[in-house]
Scaffold this active site. Structure first.
Site, mmCIF file in Angstrom:
data_model
loop_
_atom_site.group_PDB
_atom_site.id
_atom_site.type_symbol
_atom_site.label_atom_id
_atom_site.label_comp_id
_atom_site.label_asym_id
_atom_site.label_seq_id
_atom_site.Cartn_x
_atom_site.Cartn_y
_atom_site.Cartn_z
ATOM 1 N N ASP A 127 0.835 -1.245 0.058
ATOM 2 C CA ASP A 127 0.084 -0.232 0.064
ATOM 3 C C ASP A 127 0.861 1.345 0.255
ATOM 4 O O ASP A 127 0.309 2.361 -0.406
ATOM 5 C CB ASP A 127 -1.097 -0.299 1.232
ATOM 6 C CG ASP A 127 -2.072 -0.970 1.186
ATOM 7 O OD1 ASP A 127 -2.220 -1.655 0.111
ATOM 8 O OD2 ASP A 127 -2.704 -1.375 2.089
ATOM 9 N N ARG A 162 -17.581 -1.097 -23.768
ATOM 10 C CA ARG A 162 -18.194 -1.214 -22.058
ATOM 11 C C ARG A 162 -16.968 -0.644 -21.122
ATOM 12 O O ARG A 162 -16.052 -0.672 -21.635
ATOM 13 C CB ARG A 162 -18.551 -2.549 -21.617
ATOM 14 C CG ARG A 162 -17.601 -3.455 -21.982
ATOM 15 C CD ARG A 162 -18.007 -4.725 -20.993
ATOM 16 N NE ARG A 162 -18.990 -5.960 -21.590
ATOM 17 C CZ ARG A 162 -18.715 -6.969 -21.880
ATOM 18 N NH1 ARG A 162 -17.760 -7.676 -21.823
ATOM 19 N NH2 ARG A 162 -19.793 -7.713 -22.325
ATOM 20 N N GLY A 170 -5.832 -0.893 -1.119
ATOM 21 C CA GLY A 170 -5.690 0.343 -0.689
ATOM 22 C C GLY A 170 -6.659 0.688 0.367
ATOM 23 O O GLY A 170 -7.804 1.212 -0.163
ATOM 24 N N ARG A 171 -6.512 0.592 1.556
ATOM 25 C CA ARG A 171 -7.630 0.674 2.643
ATOM 26 C C ARG A 171 -7.582 1.987 2.875
ATOM 27 O O ARG A 171 -8.670 2.573 2.722
ATOM 28 C CB ARG A 171 -7.290 0.153 3.846
ATOM 29 C CG ARG A 171 -7.865 -0.629 4.810
ATOM 30 C CD ARG A 171 -7.554 -1.100 5.916
ATOM 31 N NE ARG A 171 -6.952 -2.364 5.855
ATOM 32 C CZ ARG A 171 -7.267 -3.628 6.125
ATOM 33 N NH1 ARG A 171 -8.677 -3.544 6.698
ATOM 34 N NH2 ARG A 171 -6.338 -4.610 6.210
ATOM 35 N N HIS A 271 -5.832 -10.375 -4.016
ATOM 36 C CA HIS A 271 -4.233 -10.796 -3.443
ATOM 37 C C HIS A 271 -3.120 -11.035 -4.747
ATOM 38 O O HIS A 271 -2.241 -11.234 -4.301
ATOM 39 C CB HIS A 271 -4.483 -11.820 -2.424
ATOM 40 C CG HIS A 271 -5.344 -11.485 -1.157
ATOM 41 N ND1 HIS A 271 -6.645 -11.315 -1.155
ATOM 42 C CD2 HIS A 271 -4.860 -11.155 -0.076
ATOM 43 C CE1 HIS A 271 -7.004 -10.977 0.095
ATOM 44 N NE2 HIS A 271 -5.856 -10.810 0.835
ATOM 45 N N GLN A 273 -2.333 -8.865 -6.152
ATOM 46 C CA GLN A 273 -1.347 -7.827 -6.122
ATOM 47 C C GLN A 273 -0.365 -8.208 -5.080
ATOM 48 O O GLN A 273 0.760 -7.371 -5.042
ATOM 49 C CB GLN A 273 -2.009 -6.710 -5.650
ATOM 50 C CG GLN A 273 -3.121 -6.127 -6.727
ATOM 51 C CD GLN A 273 -4.187 -5.210 -6.201
ATOM 52 O OE1 GLN A 273 -4.005 -3.885 -6.225
ATOM 53 N NE2 GLN A 273 -5.252 -5.914 -5.674
HETATM 54 O O1 F6P Z 1 -1.423 -5.411 3.268
HETATM 55 C C1 F6P Z 1 -2.410 -4.171 3.212
HETATM 56 C C2 F6P Z 1 -3.443 -4.745 2.434
HETATM 57 O O2 F6P Z 1 -2.878 -5.008 1.222
HETATM 58 C C3 F6P Z 1 -4.675 -3.789 2.309
HETATM 59 O O3 F6P Z 1 -4.775 -2.920 1.052
HETATM 60 C C4 F6P Z 1 -6.040 -4.872 2.267
HETATM 61 O O4 F6P Z 1 -7.080 -4.204 2.700
HETATM 62 C C5 F6P Z 1 -5.484 -5.683 3.150
HETATM 63 O O5 F6P Z 1 -4.177 -5.903 2.916
HETATM 64 C C6 F6P Z 1 -6.391 -7.056 2.953
HETATM 65 O O6 F6P Z 1 -5.442 -8.105 3.578
HETATM 66 P P1 F6P Z 1 -5.744 -9.345 4.257
HETATM 67 O O7 F6P Z 1 -6.778 -10.050 3.315
HETATM 68 O O8 F6P Z 1 -4.755 -10.495 4.311
HETATM 69 O O9 F6P Z 1 -6.398 -9.277 5.543
#
Ligand code: F6P
Length: 341
Positions: A127, A162, A170-171, A271, A273
């Site tokens: 992130d 479309r 990116g939380r 995931h 990413q």
């Molecule tokens: O590592 C941070 C992150 O990539 C966040 O962007 C995402 O919300 C989170 O991990 C999700 O991770 P997990 O599913 O492993 O809890």
């Protein structure tokens, strides 16, 4: 001297590269002995350690994930957490710990270090939102993966005329969305830092169709509509108080279809990413972080974190004094406004 190495939080490409460089320099130059802590703070609480030496770290530089395992365990959410971590380290005669983690894992490290455990931190996360460092390793790999996906989605979007919505991780911060969106030529980029107006998004989509191109909308999972709320996967909190996100991509595609009368589809990268082999840049940065972290241990410079400033690696206090998250500055986001629509 004996040093423990721990990886915590969500994994990311480059963790193994740090472990390798910490161990290689520590053994070869300083004669340090090592031990690995299994599964982040969980292993530290449960006393689960694993041998770590030059032969263990051979061949791991290009491997994603972490050979030590990881978890989102917060030692302070467990009874007697501090004492249990301290006892584990004492039982294995560990003098200091190299902690490789993001905002949460390093926040716990800071507290443990304040209470007297010798720690040096290394910032990681796809992130790129750890304050104090220009970049974290893992980010470059994630941006590369997201950009490749966007490139591929352009051609299928255009064949069917479309909209393709791409939801990236990116939380709290939109670094991946912004970098991959710009690199992939997206028409709309939505980040958590800038609540968006769905009418404006639909305006950009219509405009893109008018010029005979198919719109690509990149949205960070934490992006929120101006008059709406964060879309959650479920309501369960992890030990650091975070909920699981995902759903904004589907929501956007539905709104675009309803409001514009055109077709839309969503791809959630998830995931993908975080998995697989690290990019050359991430291997380079992770290796440098490892080399500097073991130097900080050798110098007894505890309570610090290695960080990238420009091209230099520096030592900064373990995160915690300023904001918890490094976010995208509005002026940086605005630089790309010309490409929207
Ligand atoms: O590592 C941070 C992150 O990539 C966040 O962007 C995402 O919300 C989170 O991990 C999700 O991770 P997990 O599913 O492993 O809890």
């Amino acid at each position: 001297m004996k040093v423990g190495v721990l990886t915590g939080g969500g994994d990311c490409p480059g963790l193994n590269a740090v472990i390798r460089s910490v161990v290689r320099k520590g053994v070869q130059e300083y004669g340090i002995e090592f031990v690995g802590v299994r599964d982040g703070w969980l292993g530290a609480l449960q006393g689960r350690m694993t041998p770590l030496d030059i032969s263990t770290v051979r061949g791991i530089l290009p491997r994603g994930g972490t050979i030590l395992g990881s978890s989102r365990t917060n030692p302070f959410q467990h009874e007697d957490g501090f004492r249990r971590v301290r006892d584990t380290l004492a039982a294995h005669r560990v003098d200091a710990l190299v902690v490789i983690g993001g905002e949460d894992t390093l926040g716990a490290a800071r507290e443990l270090s304040r209470q007297g455990i010798a720690m040096v931190g290394v910032p990681k996360t796809i992130d790129n939102d750890v304050p104090g460092t220009d970049y974290t390793f893992g980010f470059d790999t994630a941006v590369g993966i997201a950009t490749e996906a966007i490139d591929r989605l352009h051609t299928t979007a255009e064949s069917h005329m479309r909209t393709l919505v791409v939801e990236v991780m990116g939380r709290h911060s939109g670094w991946i969305a912004l970098h991959a969106g710009v690199a992939g030529g997206a028409n709309v980029i939505l980040i958590p830092e800038q609540p968006f107006d769905i009418d404006q998004v639909c305006g950009w989509v219509r405009n893109r169709f008018r010029t005979q191109y198919a719109p690509i909308v990149v949205a960070a999972e934490g992006a929120v509509p101006k008059d709406g709320h964060l879309i959650l996967k479920d309501r369960q909190l992890d030990e650091y108080g975070h909920v699981r996100l995902s759903g904004i991509g589907e929501w956007l595609a539905r709104e675009i279809e309803t409001r514009t009368g055109t077709e839309a589809r969503t791809t959630v990268l998830g995931h993908v990413q975080r998995g697989g082999t690290p990019s050359a840049f991430d291997r380079w940065l992770a290796t440098r972080f490892g080399l500097h972290a073991i130097d900080a241990v050798r110098d007894g410079h505890y309570g610090t974190m290695v960080a990238l400033r420009g091209t230099r690696i520096v030592r900064v206090p373990l995160i915690g004094t300023g904001p918890k998250t490094k976010v995208v500055d509005p002026s940086l986001y605005d630089e790309f406004g010309v490409f929207f629509g």
